[in-house]
Design a protein around this motif. Structure first.
Motif, PDB file in Angstrom:
ATOM      1  N   GLN A  36       1.012  -1.296   0.127  1.00 44.97           N
ATOM      2  CA  GLN A  36       0.098  -0.070  -0.066  1.00 44.97           C
ATOM      3  C   GLN A  36       0.994   1.304  -0.014  1.00 44.97           C
ATOM      4  O   GLN A  36       1.740   1.305   0.672  1.00 44.97           O
ATOM      5  CB  GLN A  36      -0.668  -0.001   1.292  1.00 44.97           C
ATOM      6  CG  GLN A  36      -1.948  -0.919   1.057  1.00 44.97           C
ATOM      7  CD  GLN A  36      -2.973  -0.877   2.230  1.00 44.97           C
ATOM      8  OE1 GLN A  36      -2.549  -0.260   3.310  1.00 44.97           O
ATOM      9  NE2 GLN A  36      -4.032  -1.887   2.094  1.00 44.97           N
ATOM     10  N   GLN A  37       0.305   2.322  -0.523  1.00 46.26           N
ATOM     11  CA  GLN A  37       1.220   3.560  -0.811  1.00 46.26           C
ATOM     12  C   GLN A  37       0.243   4.571  -0.281  1.00 46.26           C
ATOM     13  O   GLN A  37      -1.102   4.368  -0.240  1.00 46.26           O
ATOM     14  CB  GLN A  37       1.514   3.886  -2.139  1.00 46.26           C
ATOM     15  CG  GLN A  37       2.328   2.864  -2.774  1.00 46.26           C
ATOM     16  CD  GLN A  37       2.830   3.031  -4.247  1.00 46.26           C
ATOM     17  OE1 GLN A  37       3.397   4.045  -4.549  1.00 46.26           O
ATOM     18  NE2 GLN A  37       2.467   2.018  -5.023  1.00 46.26           N
ATOM     19  N   LYS A  64      -2.478   8.492  -7.252  1.00 48.21           N
ATOM     20  CA  LYS A  64      -0.952   9.091  -6.962  1.00 48.21           C
ATOM     21  C   LYS A  64      -0.057   9.262  -8.425  1.00 48.21           C
ATOM     22  O   LYS A  64      -0.073   8.302  -9.138  1.00 48.21           O
ATOM     23  CB  LYS A  64      -0.501   7.808  -6.186  1.00 48.21           C
ATOM     24  CG  LYS A  64       1.116   8.208  -5.838  1.00 48.21           C
ATOM     25  CD  LYS A  64       1.534   7.338  -4.841  1.00 48.21           C
ATOM     26  CE  LYS A  64       2.917   7.462  -4.321  1.00 48.21           C
ATOM     27  NZ  LYS A  64       2.786   8.671  -3.507  1.00 48.21           N
ATOM     28  N   LEU A  69      -4.402   4.678  -8.190  1.00 47.52           N
ATOM     29  CA  LEU A  69      -3.622   3.913  -7.357  1.00 47.52           C
ATOM     30  C   LEU A  69      -4.720   2.555  -6.844  1.00 47.52           C
ATOM     31  O   LEU A  69      -4.170   1.347  -6.757  1.00 47.52           O
ATOM     32  CB  LEU A  69      -3.494   4.391  -6.202  1.00 47.52           C
ATOM     33  CG  LEU A  69      -2.352   3.600  -4.936  1.00 47.52           C
ATOM     34  CD1 LEU A  69      -1.169   3.024  -5.684  1.00 47.52           C
ATOM     35  CD2 LEU A  69      -2.080   4.676  -3.792  1.00 47.52           C
ATOM     36  N   LEU A  80      -5.172   4.341   2.386  1.00 46.92           N
ATOM     37  CA  LEU A  80      -4.394   4.980   1.628  1.00 46.92           C
ATOM     38  C   LEU A  80      -4.265   6.401   1.850  1.00 46.92           C
ATOM     39  O   LEU A  80      -3.668   7.079   0.997  1.00 46.92           O
ATOM     40  CB  LEU A  80      -4.586   4.583  -0.178  1.00 46.92           C
ATOM     41  CG  LEU A  80      -4.923   3.184  -0.340  1.00 46.92           C
ATOM     42  CD1 LEU A  80      -5.250   3.062  -1.804  1.00 46.92           C
ATOM     43  CD2 LEU A  80      -3.582   2.272  -0.090  1.00 46.92           C
TER      44      LEU A  80
END
Length: 313
Positions: A36-37, A64, A69, A80
């Motif tokens: 995950q970002q 993103k 994303l 996120l």
């Protein structure tokens, strides 16, 4: 594979955010915790129409670096969200991939919005004359040599059925100015006698290879011009000084872009692109103000095809 754009839209105008989204459709991404970002932007609390075989609808989208994303439920996307994430609350509104218009004339459309405009309305001859007269009276101090261009003429919808304009009809507008009335289809135009005279149109003027001068039984021009013949008249209008023309072109493009945005269109093809219009698109792009992805089809006349290499150049 085409790219997509999407717009989060607040009808009060408080937040409009356009992002370039890569991929042919929105995709539901299941990201393990380790992968995950933190999203730059999250659209949530909406009805996200993905146009996706796997999941037609979702609630939220995370973006993103200009790319999607993840798409999923509000709960899915919450993981996120970071301190720097911009949140766009859709408040139940629909978010979907931007629409693509494969054939439009943005500069001409913008000119309709910024000039004398019949607004695509089904009008009688008397109503057309009244509206054009109002435009002429609003510019009563205009130089007699300044052309009055009227846009948005819905020729096919004039009432009663079969009614049309002619130079003789337009001559009833109380002005000495040349008048041209552009039809909504951009394939026909009406002009008054002053415009015909300024353009040097006579009974002996031949038709261009890509258009027609409509004539009466005596062979005289009625004031209706089709396709390429339109530009025989329009081209006779004196040019504005370059600085004023650039200001006008920019105003026209900004008006067109506002209308395009309001319809959810994010990608267009300018189907008759001229150098002035392309220059304005470039200027707005360089200033970070261009809100649509544009492709351009410059006009090549039938006469120019005799030398294809020169036409392309």
């Amino acid at each position: 594979m085409d790219t997509l754009e999407t717009t989060g839209f607040n009808p009060r105008g408080r937040r409009t955010l356009t992002k370039l989204l890569a991929g042919a459709a929105l995709a539901l991404l299941a990201l393990p915790a380790s992968a995950q970002q933190i999203a730059d932007t999250v659209f949530h609390n909406g009805v996200v129409y993905t146009v996706n075989d796997q999941a037609d609808f979702a609630e939220a989208v995370a973006v993103k670096d200009g790319r999607i994303l993840a798409v999923g439920s509000n709960t899915d996307i919450d993981a996120l969200i970071g301190d720097a994430t911009q949140l766009v609350d859709l408040s139940g509104r629909v978010l979907m991939p931007g629409l693509v218009d494969g054939h439009m004339h943005p500069m001409g459309g913008g000119a309709q919005l910024t000039a004398c405009n019949l607004n695509y309305a089904p009008l009688s001859v008397a109503e057309v004359l009244a509206k054009i007269t109002a435009c002429a009276e609003a510019e009563a101090e205009a130089d007699p040599t300044t052309w009055l261009r009227v846009n948005g003429w819905f020729r096919q919808a004039m009432t009663p059925a079969g009614a049309d304009l002619t130079a003789a009809i337009l001559d009833q507008v109380p002005t000495a100015r040349p008048i041209i009335v552009i039809a909504t289809d951009f394939h026909s135009m009406a002009a008054n006698s002053a415009a015909l005279s300024a353009a040097g149109i006579t009974g002996d003027t031949p038709n261009p290879s890509d258009g027609e001068i409509i004539r009466d039984a005596d062979g005289l021009a009625t004031g209706i011009f089709l396709d390429g013949a339109i530009w025989m008249v329009v081209g006779a209008a004196p040019d504005l000084p370059a600085d004023l023309q650039a200001i006008k072109n920019r105003a026209n493009l900004e008006a067109a872009l506002a209308a395009i945005r309001a319809q959810g269109v994010t990608t267009i093809l300018d189907a008759a692109a001229g150098p002035e219009g392309i220059a304005q698109f470039n200027t707005l792009r360089d200033e970070g103000l261009l809100t649509v992805r544009a492709q351009f089809a410059p006009v090549v006349s039938a006469d120019e095809t005799a030398d294809p290499a020169a036409a392309v150049a």
